[in-house]
Design a protein around this motif. Sequence first.
Motif, PDB file in Angstrom:
ATOM      1  N   GLU A  48     -19.655   4.348  18.323  1.00  0.00           N
ATOM      2  CA  GLU A  48     -20.458   5.015  19.355  1.00  0.00           C
ATOM      3  C   GLU A  48     -19.773   6.307  19.793  1.00  0.00           C
ATOM      4  OE1 GLU A  48     -23.469   4.217  20.790  1.00  0.00           O
ATOM      5  OE2 GLU A  48     -23.587   2.741  19.181  1.00  0.00           O
ATOM      6  N   LEU A  49     -20.588   7.267  20.189  1.00  0.00           N
ATOM      7  CA  LEU A  49     -20.047   8.525  20.682  1.00  0.00           C
ATOM      8  C   LEU A  49     -19.461   8.322  22.075  1.00  0.00           C
ATOM      9  CD1 LEU A  49     -22.912  10.992  19.732  1.00  0.00           C
ATOM     10  CD2 LEU A  49     -20.722  10.737  18.575  1.00  0.00           C
ATOM     11  N   LYS A  79     -20.799  13.212  23.489  1.00  0.00           N
ATOM     12  CA  LYS A  79     -22.221  13.375  23.809  1.00  0.00           C
ATOM     13  C   LYS A  79     -22.457  14.667  24.586  1.00  0.00           C
ATOM     14  CE  LYS A  79     -23.443   8.489  23.922  1.00  0.00           C
ATOM     15  NZ  LYS A  79     -23.842   7.358  24.770  1.00  0.00           N
ATOM     16  N   GLN A  92     -22.034  17.646  22.224  1.00  0.00           N
ATOM     17  CA  GLN A  92     -23.192  17.808  21.348  1.00  0.00           C
ATOM     18  C   GLN A  92     -24.388  18.372  22.113  1.00  0.00           C
ATOM     19  OE1 GLN A  92     -24.050  14.217  19.198  1.00  0.00           O
ATOM     20  NE2 GLN A  92     -22.200  14.386  17.948  1.00  0.00           N
ATOM     21  N   LYS A  93     -24.586  17.891  23.330  1.00  0.00           N
ATOM     22  CA  LYS A  93     -25.691  18.388  24.146  1.00  0.00           C
ATOM     23  C   LYS A  93     -25.518  19.880  24.440  1.00  0.00           C
ATOM     24  CE  LYS A  93     -28.237  17.223  28.317  1.00  0.00           C
ATOM     25  NZ  LYS A  93     -28.347  16.332  29.469  1.00  0.00           N
ATOM     26  N   ASN A 110     -35.033  20.808  18.054  1.00  0.00           N
ATOM     27  CA  ASN A 110     -35.210  19.367  17.870  1.00  0.00           C
ATOM     28  C   ASN A 110     -35.163  18.982  16.400  1.00  0.00           C
ATOM     29  OD1 ASN A 110     -35.407  18.876  20.602  1.00  0.00           O
ATOM     30  ND2 ASN A 110     -37.626  19.034  20.629  1.00  0.00           N
ATOM     31  N   ASN A 134     -31.575  19.253  15.239  1.00  0.00           N
ATOM     32  CA  ASN A 134     -30.806  18.147  15.827  1.00  0.00           C
ATOM     33  C   ASN A 134     -31.045  16.856  15.054  1.00  0.00           C
ATOM     34  OD1 ASN A 134     -29.059  16.934  17.672  1.00  0.00           O
ATOM     35  ND2 ASN A 134     -30.731  16.395  19.041  1.00  0.00           N
ATOM     36  N   ASN A 135     -32.281  16.601  14.663  1.00  0.00           N
ATOM     37  CA  ASN A 135     -32.588  15.407  13.865  1.00  0.00           C
ATOM     38  C   ASN A 135     -31.937  15.473  12.486  1.00  0.00           C
ATOM     39  OD1 ASN A 135     -34.079  14.029  15.803  1.00  0.00           O
ATOM     40  ND2 ASN A 135     -35.953  15.099  15.253  1.00  0.00           N
ATOM     41  N   LYS A 149     -28.152  14.412  12.801  1.00  0.00           N
ATOM     42  CA  LYS A 149     -27.877  13.058  13.276  1.00  0.00           C
ATOM     43  C   LYS A 149     -27.799  12.109  12.095  1.00  0.00           C
ATOM     44  CE  LYS A 149     -29.798  13.057  17.908  1.00  0.00           C
ATOM     45  NZ  LYS A 149     -30.822  12.491  18.772  1.00  0.00           N
ATOM     46  N   LYS A 209     -28.318   8.265  11.008  1.00  0.00           N
ATOM     47  CA  LYS A 209     -28.967   7.046  11.496  1.00  0.00           C
ATOM     48  C   LYS A 209     -28.547   5.866  10.665  1.00  0.00           C
ATOM     49  CE  LYS A 209     -32.829   9.499  13.408  1.00  0.00           C
ATOM     50  NZ  LYS A 209     -34.212   9.684  13.510  1.00  0.00           N
TER      51      LYS A 209
END
Length: 119
Positions: free
Chosen positions: A21-22, A27, A30-31, A110, A113-114, A117, A119
């Motif tokens: 986990e980040l 987090k 990254q934001k 967006n 960003n996807n 990431k 998953k």
Amino acid sequence: MTSSKMLTTKKETVKIVPLPELTSEEKLFQKQRMRDVYLLLENLTLKEEATIKLIIDCLYDVGIINLINKKIQNRPLNKLAKMMANTPKPIFKILAWRWVRKNLSNKVTNWLNNKVKFK
């Protein structure tokens, strides 16, 4: 002659290891970086207004021809519709530019960003 046994593989168990986990700092970082991407795209949109408007113009030309060909099968009416297609072009360009200015930065940010990431 190829044997079908050559095409099969041994069944091996695969252990799936979850990603860590980040942390809250990661987090936040990254934001902040994605906010930077958003601002850079917004700036790019405003600086390249002429380029974007030319892209909109090209997309309109291609799209309107395809739409007319799809919707109007009668040849004389098809040609008439294509001649008249340039009339709403300025209105379309104004509306399209407003949409791009309002939405492009957010949508591209967006999407990017996807893409980064896992998953």
